[in-house]
Write a protein that holds these residues in place. Structure first.
Motif, PDB file in Angstrom:
ATOM      1  N   PHE A 167      67.011 -75.718  63.297  1.00 50.17           N
ATOM      2  CA  PHE A 167      66.195 -75.051  64.322  1.00 50.17           C
ATOM      3  C   PHE A 167      67.080 -74.113  65.137  1.00 50.17           C
ATOM      4  O   PHE A 167      67.007 -72.899  64.996  1.00 50.17           O
ATOM      5  N   THR A 168      67.938 -74.694  65.956  1.00 53.63           N
ATOM      6  CA  THR A 168      68.835 -73.871  66.777  1.00 53.63           C
ATOM      7  C   THR A 168      69.667 -72.932  65.920  1.00 53.63           C
ATOM      8  O   THR A 168      70.037 -71.835  66.354  1.00 53.63           O
ATOM      9  N   HIS A 213      75.541 -81.679  70.536  1.00 52.37           N
ATOM     10  CA  HIS A 213      76.588 -80.959  69.793  1.00 52.37           C
ATOM     11  C   HIS A 213      76.180 -79.558  69.364  1.00 52.37           C
ATOM     12  O   HIS A 213      77.012 -78.794  68.882  1.00 52.37           O
ATOM     13  N   GLN A 214      74.924 -79.189  69.491  1.00 59.46           N
ATOM     14  CA  GLN A 214      74.446 -77.916  68.955  1.00 59.46           C
ATOM     15  C   GLN A 214      74.978 -76.721  69.749  1.00 59.46           C
ATOM     16  O   GLN A 214      75.616 -76.878  70.783  1.00 59.46           O
ATOM     17  N   ALA A 222      77.085 -71.374  64.198  1.00 57.55           N
ATOM     18  CA  ALA A 222      75.716 -71.817  63.942  1.00 57.55           C
ATOM     19  C   ALA A 222      75.550 -73.298  64.240  1.00 57.55           C
ATOM     20  O   ALA A 222      74.466 -73.745  64.634  1.00 57.55           O
ATOM     21  N   ILE A 223      76.613 -74.086  64.060  1.00 57.07           N
ATOM     22  CA  ILE A 223      76.469 -75.535  64.210  1.00 57.07           C
ATOM     23  C   ILE A 223      76.964 -76.069  65.546  1.00 57.07           C
ATOM     24  O   ILE A 223      76.673 -77.218  65.891  1.00 57.07           O
ATOM     25  N   THR A 224      77.693 -75.259  66.315  1.00 53.25           N
ATOM     26  CA  THR A 224      78.111 -75.694  67.639  1.00 53.25           C
ATOM     27  C   THR A 224      78.582 -74.492  68.442  1.00 53.25           C
ATOM     28  O   THR A 224      78.579 -73.355  67.962  1.00 53.25           O
ATOM     29  N   ASP A 225      79.009 -74.762  69.681  1.00 47.80           N
ATOM     30  CA  ASP A 225      79.516 -73.707  70.562  1.00 47.80           C
ATOM     31  C   ASP A 225      80.884 -74.111  71.085  1.00 47.80           C
ATOM     32  O   ASP A 225      81.475 -75.079  70.600  1.00 47.80           O
ATOM     33  N   TRP A 268      73.398 -86.537  68.664  1.00 47.40           N
ATOM     34  CA  TRP A 268      73.052 -86.141  67.299  1.00 47.40           C
ATOM     35  C   TRP A 268      71.893 -85.144  67.256  1.00 47.40           C
ATOM     36  O   TRP A 268      71.964 -84.122  66.586  1.00 47.40           O
ATOM     37  N   ASN A 269      70.798 -85.446  67.965  1.00 42.05           N
ATOM     38  CA  ASN A 269      69.556 -84.696  67.788  1.00 42.05           C
ATOM     39  C   ASN A 269      69.571 -83.358  68.515  1.00 42.05           C
ATOM     40  O   ASN A 269      70.201 -83.216  69.574  1.00 42.05           O
ATOM     41  N   ASP A 270      68.849 -82.398  67.954  1.00 51.41           N
ATOM     42  CA  ASP A 270      68.711 -81.077  68.562  1.00 51.41           C
ATOM     43  C   ASP A 270      67.753 -81.181  69.745  1.00 51.41           C
ATOM     44  O   ASP A 270      66.564 -81.465  69.571  1.00 51.41           O
TER      45      ASP A 270
END
Length: 421
Positions: free
Chosen positions: A6-7, A252-253, A108-111, A152-154
């Motif tokens: 999603f993110t 973590h997103q 894409a998977i974190t900042d 864990w979850n977005d």
């Protein structure tokens, strides 16, 4: 565990035309890197972050599949291509040479906030193994931790009842490439500037500033001195961590919003300390929970627009159209994640950098605070030093001692994506 996207969607589809959207972290240690300790630390680090052990797959729709292959540790500084056999199809890689450690991770998977957690974990294992010391565990994510749903979850995927964003159109921002006629200068370059942490913080306290807002102000003043008659507004975008507004400090997103600082006529006529106060007040007003959630509503709308398209080419075209519309609304970006804040391990670190790329013609200043100094990585899509020199002149005029540490060609990793093959 497999993860629905999603993110990540906008960043992934924006990669199609050469935007790397990567984070390149460089940690220069006191001593030569020990290979055994390096590999052990990388392996333990990835065990702690199973949601980063992923590869991109498709089953009707794309998703992040759990990747059980070993994490790659390369004795080379050649920029890797993520999500390929070179990295065992991971979106994270580790490499080293001499006394330098490099961690590459997809934005894409974190900042930066998520990447700093990875660095703290890695340093715990590496320093413990390399130097045979016992480091405190407080504030460090380690193997054996219970990973909560919050981590864990977005937190964005199922958001509802978001505030309606305020309407209106931003004025066009000054373009640093066009203003200086640098269209033919195609060499991305990093100028790294170091300032003693104590000195810069003292200056901020005395002048109503903060690290991110003061750097933004110095850059604004530098741009204005170079091009006082440019018809477009000088606008600095300050990266904003959205976790506070979402009440998910462990997520973590990639959760980055923006505050916008316009160096307009009202600001220009003020003395520096009042300019700094105005910039801080503007950031404060734009980072209330309500304003951050409005920004998330805008981001979610963009994601939903991309997902409304049925094919990869259509989604790529939508992402590109959105980027084209937004790239003219900022002159530069300033990002400050905060202090690495791991003092016991920092005494083994000589230098720390976090590099990213801006979109379009924008300049990015990434601020790192490690081992008693601020490092400001001045990242630009061209080599000409005119903006760096103007920024350094601002430091000189305000009595701030700095050290131009080095100038390097910017080389960022790439990533393989199915629709680019």
């Amino acid at each position: 565990m497999d993860q629905k996207l999603f993110t990540e969607w906008r960043t992934l589809y924006s990669l199609n035309w050469g935007q790397s959207h990567m984070m390149h972290l460089r940690i220069r240690m006191r001593d030569l890197i020990d290979e055994f300790s390096m590999r052990h630390a990388a392996e333990q680090t990835m065990k702690r972050y199973p949601y980063f052990c992923v590869e991109l797959k498709k089953d009707g729709e794309y998703y992040l599949a759990h990747n059980e292959r070993p994490i790659v540790v390369s004795h080379s500084l050649t920029a890797p291509k993520l999500n390929t056999s070179d990295t065992n199809y991971h979106f994270v890689s580790f490499s080293y040479s001499d006394n330098l450690i490099v961690i590459d991770i997809s934005h894409a998977i974190t900042d930066g906030t998520g990447a700093y957690e990875v660095v703290r974990t890695f340093l715990y294992y590496y320093v413990s193994e390399r130097y045979g010391v016992e480091l405190p565990k407080e504030g460090v994510r380690l193997v054996g931790d219970v990973i909560s749903e919050e981590e864990w979850n977005d937190p964005v995927a199922k958001l509802t009842n978001l505030p309606i964003p305020a309407g209106g159109q931003m004025a066009k921002a000054m373009n640093p490439v066009k203003a200086a006629g640098l269209e033919e200068d195609k060499q991305p370059t990093v100028y790294s500037i170091a300032i003693a942490e104590s000195e810069f913080m003292d200056f901020n306290v005395k002048n109503n500033g903060s690290p991110a807002t003061m750097v933004s102000l110095f850059l604004s003043r530098a741009l204005h001195r170079l091009f006082p008659d440019d018809p477009d507004v000088i606008r600095i975008t300050v990266a904003v961590n959205q976790r506070n507004a979402l009440r998910v400090p462990l997520a973590h997103q990639c959760l980055v919003g923006a505050a916008f600082l316009d160096y307009d006529e009202n600001i220009q006529k003020l003395p520096l300390e009042r300019q700094a106060a105005a910039y801080r007040e503007t950031v404060f007003a734009q980072t209330t929970d309500e304003k951050v959630l409005e920004g998330l509503a805008n981001q979610n709308g963009i994601t939903q627009l991309i997902l409304s398209k049925q094919t990869d080419p259509e989604r790529i075209a939508a992402a590109q159209a959105i980027d084209e519309m937004t790239k003219d609304f900022t002159s530069a970006t300033v990002s400050y994640v905060g202090k690495l804040n791991y003092k016991e391990a920092e005494k083994y670190i000589r230098d720390f950098r976090l590099w990213t790329r801006g979109t379009g013609d924008t300049i990015v200043i990434e601020i790192s605070a490690v081992s008693g100094k601020f490092t400001m990585d001045f990242i630009q899509p061209f080599a000409d030093p005119m903006y760096v020199n103007a920024f350094l002149n601002e430091l000189d005029e305000n009595g701030i001692t700095y050290d131009l540490r080095d100038v390097m060609k910017l080389e960022m990793p790439d990533v393989r994506l199915p629709w680019r093959e």
